[in-house]
Write a protein that holds these residues in place. Sequence first.
Motif, PDB file in Angstrom:
ATOM      1  N   LEU A  10     -12.738  18.874  11.902  1.00 23.78           N
ATOM      2  CA  LEU A  10     -11.448  18.644  11.257  1.00 23.78           C
ATOM      3  C   LEU A  10     -11.485  17.367  10.424  1.00 23.78           C
ATOM      4  O   LEU A  10     -10.964  17.341   9.299  1.00 23.78           O
ATOM      5  N   ASP A  11     -12.102  16.330  10.954  1.00 22.77           N
ATOM      6  CA  ASP A  11     -12.201  15.067  10.211  1.00 22.77           C
ATOM      7  C   ASP A  11     -12.969  15.255   8.906  1.00 22.77           C
ATOM      8  O   ASP A  11     -12.613  14.663   7.872  1.00 22.77           O
ATOM      9  N   LYS A  12     -14.021  16.059   8.938  1.00 22.97           N
ATOM     10  CA  LYS A  12     -14.784  16.325   7.717  1.00 22.97           C
ATOM     11  C   LYS A  12     -13.913  17.008   6.671  1.00 22.97           C
ATOM     12  O   LYS A  12     -13.988  16.687   5.476  1.00 22.97           O
ATOM     13  N   MET A  13     -13.076  17.943   7.116  1.00 24.63           N
ATOM     14  CA  MET A  13     -12.197  18.649   6.188  1.00 24.63           C
ATOM     15  C   MET A  13     -11.132  17.715   5.633  1.00 24.63           C
ATOM     16  O   MET A  13     -10.826  17.736   4.429  1.00 24.63           O
ATOM     17  N   ILE A  14     -10.575  16.876   6.505  1.00 24.46           N
ATOM     18  CA  ILE A  14      -9.528  15.943   6.079  1.00 24.46           C
ATOM     19  C   ILE A  14     -10.080  14.934   5.085  1.00 24.46           C
ATOM     20  O   ILE A  14      -9.417  14.580   4.095  1.00 24.46           O
ATOM     21  N   LEU A  37      -9.819  26.668  10.486  1.00 26.53           N
ATOM     22  CA  LEU A  37      -9.008  26.761   9.274  1.00 26.53           C
ATOM     23  C   LEU A  37      -7.523  26.719   9.619  1.00 26.53           C
ATOM     24  O   LEU A  37      -6.727  26.080   8.913  1.00 26.53           O
ATOM     25  N   GLU A  38      -7.136  27.382  10.712  1.00 30.01           N
ATOM     26  CA  GLU A  38      -5.745  27.345  11.163  1.00 30.01           C
ATOM     27  C   GLU A  38      -5.327  25.930  11.580  1.00 30.01           C
ATOM     28  O   GLU A  38      -4.207  25.489  11.284  1.00 30.01           O
ATOM     29  N   THR A  39      -6.235  25.239  12.268  1.00 25.85           N
ATOM     30  CA  THR A  39      -5.958  23.858  12.690  1.00 25.85           C
ATOM     31  C   THR A  39      -5.786  22.958  11.479  1.00 25.85           C
ATOM     32  O   THR A  39      -4.894  22.099  11.441  1.00 25.85           O
ATOM     33  N   PHE A  40      -6.626  23.163  10.490  1.00 22.63           N
ATOM     34  CA  PHE A  40      -6.521  22.372   9.260  1.00 22.63           C
ATOM     35  C   PHE A  40      -5.203  22.662   8.545  1.00 22.63           C
ATOM     36  O   PHE A  40      -4.546  21.744   8.039  1.00 22.63           O
ATOM     37  N   LYS A  41      -4.804  23.917   8.514  1.00 24.09           N
ATOM     38  CA  LYS A  41      -3.532  24.287   7.894  1.00 24.09           C
ATOM     39  C   LYS A  41      -2.374  23.558   8.574  1.00 24.09           C
ATOM     40  O   LYS A  41      -1.479  23.021   7.902  1.00 24.09           O
ATOM     41  N   ALA A  42      -2.392  23.522   9.902  1.00 28.31           N
ATOM     42  CA  ALA A  42      -1.338  22.833  10.650  1.00 28.31           C
ATOM     43  C   ALA A  42      -1.319  21.351  10.333  1.00 28.31           C
ATOM     44  O   ALA A  42      -0.246  20.733  10.211  1.00 28.31           O
ATOM     45  N   TYR A  43      -2.512  20.773  10.173  1.00 32.70           N
ATOM     46  CA  TYR A  43      -2.586  19.339   9.822  1.00 32.70           C
ATOM     47  C   TYR A  43      -1.960  19.095   8.448  1.00 32.70           C
ATOM     48  O   TYR A  43      -1.182  18.149   8.268  1.00 32.70           O
ATOM     49  N   VAL A  44      -2.283  19.925   7.481  1.00 32.94           N
ATOM     50  CA  VAL A  44      -1.755  19.749   6.126  1.00 32.94           C
ATOM     51  C   VAL A  44      -0.237  19.895   6.122  1.00 32.94           C
ATOM     52  O   VAL A  44       0.486  19.104   5.494  1.00 32.94           O
ATOM     53  N   GLN A  45       0.260  20.909   6.831  1.00 28.31           N
ATOM     54  CA  GLN A  45       1.709  21.121   6.903  1.00 28.31           C
ATOM     55  C   GLN A  45       2.430  19.909   7.478  1.00 28.31           C
ATOM     56  O   GLN A  45       3.522  19.549   7.038  1.00 28.31           O
ATOM     57  N   LEU A  89      -6.478  28.517   1.156  1.00 30.24           N
ATOM     58  CA  LEU A  89      -7.269  28.712   2.369  1.00 30.24           C
ATOM     59  C   LEU A  89      -7.542  30.209   2.502  1.00 30.24           C
ATOM     60  O   LEU A  89      -6.602  31.003   2.625  1.00 30.24           O
ATOM     61  N   ILE A  90      -8.813  30.594   2.452  1.00 26.96           N
ATOM     62  CA  ILE A  90      -9.159  32.015   2.526  1.00 26.96           C
ATOM     63  C   ILE A  90     -10.184  32.229   3.635  1.00 26.96           C
ATOM     64  O   ILE A  90     -11.254  31.627   3.636  1.00 26.96           O
ATOM     65  N   ASP A  91      -9.831  33.123   4.557  1.00 19.88           N
ATOM     66  CA  ASP A  91     -10.693  33.443   5.695  1.00 19.88           C
ATOM     67  C   ASP A  91     -11.388  34.780   5.453  1.00 19.88           C
ATOM     68  O   ASP A  91     -10.754  35.749   5.027  1.00 19.88           O
ATOM     69  N   ILE A 114      -9.506  23.988  -2.534  1.00 21.05           N
ATOM     70  CA  ILE A 114      -9.984  25.279  -2.041  1.00 21.05           C
ATOM     71  C   ILE A 114     -10.830  25.123  -0.778  1.00 21.05           C
ATOM     72  O   ILE A 114     -11.793  24.353  -0.745  1.00 21.05           O
ATOM     73  N   TYR A 115     -10.474  25.911   0.260  1.00 23.89           N
ATOM     74  CA  TYR A 115     -11.223  25.950   1.522  1.00 23.89           C
ATOM     75  C   TYR A 115     -11.462  27.418   1.874  1.00 23.89           C
ATOM     76  O   TYR A 115     -10.509  28.209   1.936  1.00 23.89           O
ATOM     77  N   ILE A 116     -12.709  27.784   2.126  1.00 28.79           N
ATOM     78  CA  ILE A 116     -13.012  29.191   2.418  1.00 28.79           C
ATOM     79  C   ILE A 116     -13.978  29.304   3.605  1.00 28.79           C
ATOM     80  O   ILE A 116     -14.772  28.396   3.870  1.00 28.79           O
ATOM     81  N   THR A 117     -13.862  30.420   4.316  1.00 33.96           N
ATOM     82  CA  THR A 117     -14.849  30.769   5.337  1.00 33.96           C
ATOM     83  C   THR A 117     -15.358  32.160   5.001  1.00 33.96           C
ATOM     84  O   THR A 117     -14.714  32.927   4.280  1.00 33.96           O
TER      85      THR A 117
END
Length: 397
Positions: A10-14, A37-45, A89-91, A114-117
Motif C-alpha cells: 500500500l505504501d508503494k502505491m501511495i 486495489l480495494e484497500t488503495f481505493k478506500a485510502y484514496v476515498q 482502477l481496473i482489476d 492509472i492503476y491496473i492488475t
Amino acid sequence: MKLIERKQYLDKMINVIGTPDIKVLTGVRRSGKSKLLETFKAYVQKSIPDANIIHINFNLSKYDNLKEYKTLNEYIENNYIEGKDNFVLIDEIQMCTGFELCINNLHATETYDIYITGSNAFLLSSDLATLFTGRTFEIKVYPFSFAEYMHYFELTDKYTAFDNYMLEGGMSGSYLYKEQEDKYDYIETVFDTLILRDIRQRYNIKNPALMDRISQFLMDNVSNLTSARSITDTLTSNKDKINHKTVGNYLNYLCNAFAFYKFRRYDIKGKKYLASNDKYYLGDHAFRYAKLGTKNLDSGRVIENIVAMELLRRGYEVYVGVLYKKEIDFVALKRSEKIYIQVSDNITLPETFSREVDPLLKIKDAYPKMIIARTRNPEYQYEGIKIVDVADWLLDK
C-alpha cells in the motif's frame, strides 16, 4: 474474508500517487492483488477529498459490456470529472480485448492516475514495456509473508506459528478453511488453474499434462541445481517424448506466471554469472505440499524456499553463490548492500554446522554473512558470522 493492511504494498502505491506512470500490480494468482486495489481505493476515498475514482472489476458481470477497449475507453472518459483528481482502477485488465490501446490512450491524455492488475500469465513483467507506450511502475505482490500470517491470525508464539506457516503457506484464501486437507484442495486448485487455464491459454500449450509433470519435477527438486536438459533426461527416461528446448520454454512460462522463480548461479571469486544449472523456488511453498503431499516434509528445502521468497519481498536481487566448488545458498544484493546467506533446518549437529559455516568462512570480503536456521534461540555470532533463527529473521525488518 478478513482483511489486513498490507502496508508494504500500500505504501508503494501511495508513494506514486500523482506520478505519470502506469501503475501495474503483478504477482501469482490469488496473491491478493484485487484486495490490495480495494484497500488503495478506500485510502484514496478517505485521504483525497477531490478524488474521482473510476473503478472497474472485470470479475463482476456488470462490467461485461466493457470488455472491448473502445467501450472501456468511452466509459472511462464519460465518467471523467473536470477539476477533480481522476483515478482509474481496473482489476483483471486482460479480460478486455485490446486493453493496452485503451490504457495508452488514457495515459496520453495526462488526466488520469492509472492503476491496473491482471492475470499473471497475461500481464508479465517482461511485456510491460512492449504493451504500454508510457512508463510503467511495477508493484510485485507476493503471497502472505510470515509476518503477515502472524498478523492475520493474531499470533504471539512465533516459533509455533512458523511451524504452522511451513505447512499452510501464504495463500490467504486457504485460511478460510478449517481442515488442512481443505486448505490444500484450495491451494491445489489455484495452482492447477494457473497452469491449465492461464498458461495454457496464454501460450497455446498443446500438452498440459507435460507442463504438469515439469512443474511437479521442479517442486520435488526445490533448491536443487536444475537445467532444461536434466529435466528432459529425467522425463525422457519415463518415456515422455520431449526435447530440452520445449522444456526450456515451459520453464520460462512457469516463471512468467510467478509459479516459480529462477535464481541464477554467481561465481563469487570470478565475479561472473554461470550459464548452466539454475535453482527454482516456488512462488509459495505450500504449492509443494498441496500437489505432492506431506509424506516427505523435507523441512530444509521448504525453509530455503521461504527465505528465498522473503528476500525477493524485501527487494533484493538474489543469486546462488559458488566459491571453490562450494555453494552459498544466497547472495543477496541491493544497491551497495550485499549479504551472504546459508539456510538450514537444524544446525545442532557439529557436522551440519561445519557444512553450513565453512563456505562462509572462505569468503574474504567484509560483507555480512549469516546462517538462517530453526535454532529457537536468540541471535549469536560465530567468527563474525551471524546465526539467527528463521522466525526471528522473517519478523525482523
